[in-house]
Design a protein around this motif. Structure first.
Motif, PDB file in Angstrom:
ATOM      1  N   ARG A 137     -12.839   1.491   0.821  1.00  8.74           N
ATOM      2  CA  ARG A 137     -11.845   2.012  -0.106  1.00  8.74           C
ATOM      3  C   ARG A 137     -12.070   3.507  -0.231  1.00  8.74           C
ATOM      4  O   ARG A 137     -13.214   3.975  -0.171  1.00  8.74           O
ATOM      5  CB  ARG A 137     -11.995   1.373  -1.489  1.00  8.74           C
ATOM      6  CG  ARG A 137     -12.195  -0.129  -1.429  1.00  8.74           C
ATOM      7  CD  ARG A 137     -11.815  -0.800  -2.722  1.00  8.74           C
ATOM      8  NE  ARG A 137     -10.400  -0.668  -2.953  1.00  8.74           N
ATOM      9  CZ  ARG A 137      -9.866  -0.321  -4.134  1.00  8.74           C
ATOM     10  NH1 ARG A 137     -10.637  -0.090  -5.153  1.00  8.74           N
ATOM     11  NH2 ARG A 137      -8.556  -0.221  -4.262  1.00  8.74           N
ATOM     12  N   LEU A 193     -10.113  -4.908  -3.267  1.00 10.28           N
ATOM     13  CA  LEU A 193     -11.454  -5.118  -2.703  1.00 10.28           C
ATOM     14  C   LEU A 193     -11.673  -4.341  -1.410  1.00 10.28           C
ATOM     15  O   LEU A 193     -12.737  -4.412  -0.819  1.00 10.28           O
ATOM     16  CB  LEU A 193     -11.656  -6.618  -2.427  1.00 10.28           C
ATOM     17  CG  LEU A 193     -11.656  -7.545  -3.639  1.00 10.28           C
ATOM     18  CD1 LEU A 193     -11.645  -8.988  -3.202  1.00 10.28           C
ATOM     19  CD2 LEU A 193     -12.894  -7.275  -4.494  1.00 10.28           C
ATOM     20  N   GLY A 194     -10.642  -3.648  -0.949  1.00  7.87           N
ATOM     21  CA  GLY A 194     -10.775  -2.955   0.335  1.00  7.87           C
ATOM     22  C   GLY A 194     -10.754  -3.917   1.500  1.00  7.87           C
ATOM     23  O   GLY A 194     -11.402  -3.694   2.529  1.00  7.87           O
ATOM     24  N   HIS A 229      -7.464  10.986  -5.141  1.00  9.85           N
ATOM     25  CA  HIS A 229      -6.947   9.767  -4.511  1.00  9.85           C
ATOM     26  C   HIS A 229      -6.965   8.667  -5.576  1.00  9.85           C
ATOM     27  O   HIS A 229      -8.041   8.246  -6.006  1.00  9.85           O
ATOM     28  CB  HIS A 229      -7.829   9.381  -3.323  1.00  9.85           C
ATOM     29  CG  HIS A 229      -7.136   8.451  -2.376  1.00  9.85           C
ATOM     30  ND1 HIS A 229      -6.543   8.876  -1.221  1.00  9.85           N
ATOM     31  CD2 HIS A 229      -6.921   7.130  -2.443  1.00  9.85           C
ATOM     32  CE1 HIS A 229      -6.003   7.848  -0.604  1.00  9.85           C
ATOM     33  NE2 HIS A 229      -6.220   6.775  -1.332  1.00  9.85           N
ATOM     34  N   ASP A 280       5.464   6.063   4.585  1.00  7.75           N
ATOM     35  CA  ASP A 280       5.590   6.440   3.163  1.00  7.75           C
ATOM     36  C   ASP A 280       5.493   7.953   3.027  1.00  7.75           C
ATOM     37  O   ASP A 280       5.066   8.649   3.947  1.00  7.75           O
ATOM     38  CB  ASP A 280       4.540   5.702   2.302  1.00  7.75           C
ATOM     39  CG  ASP A 280       3.121   6.198   2.516  1.00  7.75           C
ATOM     40  OD1 ASP A 280       2.847   7.402   2.320  1.00  7.75           O
ATOM     41  OD2 ASP A 280       2.248   5.358   2.898  1.00  7.75           O
ATOM     42  N   ASN A 311       0.840  -1.205   0.000  1.00 13.27           N
ATOM     43  CA  ASN A 311       0.000   0.000   0.000  1.00 13.27           C
ATOM     44  C   ASN A 311       0.871   1.249   0.000  1.00 13.27           C
ATOM     45  O   ASN A 311       0.610   2.209  -0.725  1.00 13.27           O
ATOM     46  CB  ASN A 311      -0.899   0.043   1.241  1.00 13.27           C
ATOM     47  CG  ASN A 311      -2.183  -0.742   1.046  1.00 13.27           C
ATOM     48  OD1 ASN A 311      -2.524  -1.116  -0.071  1.00 13.27           O
ATOM     49  ND2 ASN A 311      -2.898  -0.999   2.132  1.00 13.27           N
ATOM     50  N   LEU A 325      -6.473  -3.954   4.593  1.00 19.99           N
ATOM     51  CA  LEU A 325      -6.276  -3.383   5.940  1.00 19.99           C
ATOM     52  C   LEU A 325      -7.199  -4.034   6.961  1.00 19.99           C
ATOM     53  O   LEU A 325      -6.849  -4.154   8.138  1.00 19.99           O
ATOM     54  CB  LEU A 325      -6.481  -1.867   5.912  1.00 19.99           C
ATOM     55  CG  LEU A 325      -5.365  -1.095   5.194  1.00 19.99           C
ATOM     56  CD1 LEU A 325      -5.678   0.388   5.142  1.00 19.99           C
ATOM     57  CD2 LEU A 325      -4.021  -1.311   5.884  1.00 19.99           C
TER      58      LEU A 325
END
Ligand code: ADP
Length: 455
Positions: free
Chosen positions: A406, A418-419, A412, A387, A359, A422
């Motif tokens: 998402r 698929l979200g 963005h 990051d 990510n 996390l």
């Protein structure tokens, strides 16, 4: 999947997807007085949050009762000022035993919470405690008419449990208040004294309030149950679909590898390149199916953990090296050290680090490095993935670890996914009794951190 207990006014989902709502029959209504009609729906109805609120509300009640007792028994304010609430001076003995009852009403649900397995019984106890405060407030204020309104507030409050029976319990307690206690201590009831008509008049009004609360509860319950059933069907479908898809995808992957080996021997460069692309896409598909399967297992509580004890720093260095191969445009640097060992599922932690680093790379297209910082805090190890990318607004940070979430807003970038990454990451960390969080500034970058207990 365990099916919820059957009860009156149950919403059910038919095979064709339509939702039917059973009309309650009297016998069914009486039967449901005994059991928990909301078993299996507690999470969907937000019971954990409502219970926490109820316990807090009970503590505030005790505080309010203590304030009134202080004013009426210690400061004796009613002897100086005529109160619009019709209060009266109460004796120290009366003050003590009423405060004692208040403490019991606040402490009993708190003590029983989690100890009583049947949530319906606990709900009854909590609502009885709230109604007990209605009594106590009436008595310490000398039966003021305003304090009676507390009963109505409790009826309204009980609707948040979407259990219509709780309001009827309050009605019963209100009726008791006006019948039994009118005879026992008529002097306590400021406005009515010993009055036989009062209970009847009250019952009419309170019954109307309870009838209305019942309709509200039924409406709310039907809506939540319909949604919950649809959501469960959805989960079931995802579970079956991902399970069924896994076998053919694994076979395709194996065939592609066989073909690649054959083409490699024959020396056909273009076909080999095309097969490389096919393999890349099959790997992506396989990763998505893997996420869906993991999410299904998490929901069912069947995600297995194979724990072993290992050196945390060596593990992170090794995992970072492996990830570096897949992230060509970014340098993945590991700094700091924890100097500790952890007991964890190594493969699952590798998955966690991979999700966070991939990510970090995806969402920092302008940057050329991702930092992994190790540190330790007493009996914890901490790893941060830093990051220098697009960052995440504070509003989205709060929603980030939810299933299927998402960020889809202008500015963005949206990458295929698929979200679930996390969500799975957070669940794996939670299963390890660890902590996960994010700090981020839009335009500056994000830091995802994980803390795990050291062994
Ligand atoms: P997916 O598996 O679809 O990538 P994730 O659960 O991994 O979903 O991430 C959810 C959302 O969080 C993503 O759609 C992305 O917008 C946002 N996100 C995750 N990590 C970062 C990051 N490091 N920087 C910015 N946005 C991020």
């Amino acid at each position: 999947m365990s099916e919820p207990a059957a009860g009156a006014h149950t919403a059910t989902l038919a095979a064709d997807g339509s939702v039917s709502k059973e009309r309650p029959r009297w016998r069914a209504l009486i039967r449901t007085f005994r059991g928990d009609i909301n078993t299996g729906y507690g999470q969907a109805m937000g019971y954990p949050a409502i219970d926490a609120l109820t316990l807090r509300v009970l503590r505030y009640h005790l505080l309010a009762l203590a304030v009134v007792v202080l004013l009426n028994a210690v400061i004796k304010l009613p002897s100086y000022i005529e109160s619009p609430l019709g209060w009266r001076v109460i004796t120290p003995a009366e003050a003590w035993w009423k405060l004692g009852l208040g403490a019991l009403a606040a402490v009993a649900p708190w003590y029983l919470y989690g100890r009583v397995k049947n949530h319906y019984l606990w709900r009854l106890c909590a609502v009885t405690s709230l109604a007990a405060f209605s009594y106590l407030l009436v008595f310490v204020t000398g039966g003021s008419i305003e304090a009676h309104f507390h009963f109505f507030v409790i009826i309204a409050y009980a609707t948040i449990y979407a259990d219509w029976r709780l309001g009827w319990l309050v009605l019963l307690l209100t009726a008791l208040h006006h019948t039994v206690l009118d005879f026992l201590r008529p002097g306590w009831v400021f406005h009515y004294g010993h009055n036989l008509i009062a209970p009847l008049v009250h019952v009419v009004f309170v019954a109307a309030a309870v009838g209305f609360a019942t309709l509200l509860c039924r409406h709310q319950r039907n809506a939540i149950v319909s949604l919950e059933l649809a959501r469960r069907r959805n989960d079931e479908f995802l579970g079956i679909a991902s399970h069924e898809l896994r076998t053919p995808v694994t076979s395709i992957k194996a065939f592609v590898q066989v073909l690649q080996r054959r083409v490699g021997q024959d020396g056909d460069g273009r076909t080999s390149q095309t097969l490389g692309r096919v393999e890349h896409q099959v790997n992506r598909l396989s990763a998505l199916i893997g996420d869906l399967l993991d999410a299904t297992k998490i929901k069912k509580g069947t995600l297995p953990l194979r724990t072993s004890t290992f050196d945390f720093d060596a593990f992170i260095h090794d995992a970072a090296e492996e990830l570096q191969v897949a992230c060509e445009g970014h340098r993945i640097e590991v700094i700091g050290r924890s100097g500790k060992r952890v007991s964890a599922d190594e493969d699952r932690l590798r998955q966690v680090l991979s999700n966070l680093v991939m990510n970090a790379v995806k969402y920092s297209p302008q940057a050329d490095r991702v930092l992994i910082r190790l540190s330790d805090r007493r009996d914890l190890v901490r790893v941060e993935v830093i990051d220098y990318g697009i960052g995440i607004s504070s509003e989205n940070q709060r929603l980030l670890f939810r299933r299927f979430f998402r960020i889809e807003e202008p500015g963005h970038p949206v990458y295929p996914g698929l979200g679930l990454g996390l969500y799975i990451t957070a669940e794996i960390i939670r299963r390890h009794k660890g902590k996960i969080g994010v700090e981020s500034l839009p335009g500056k970058g994000s830091t995802f951190f994980i803390e795990l207990p050291a062994s």
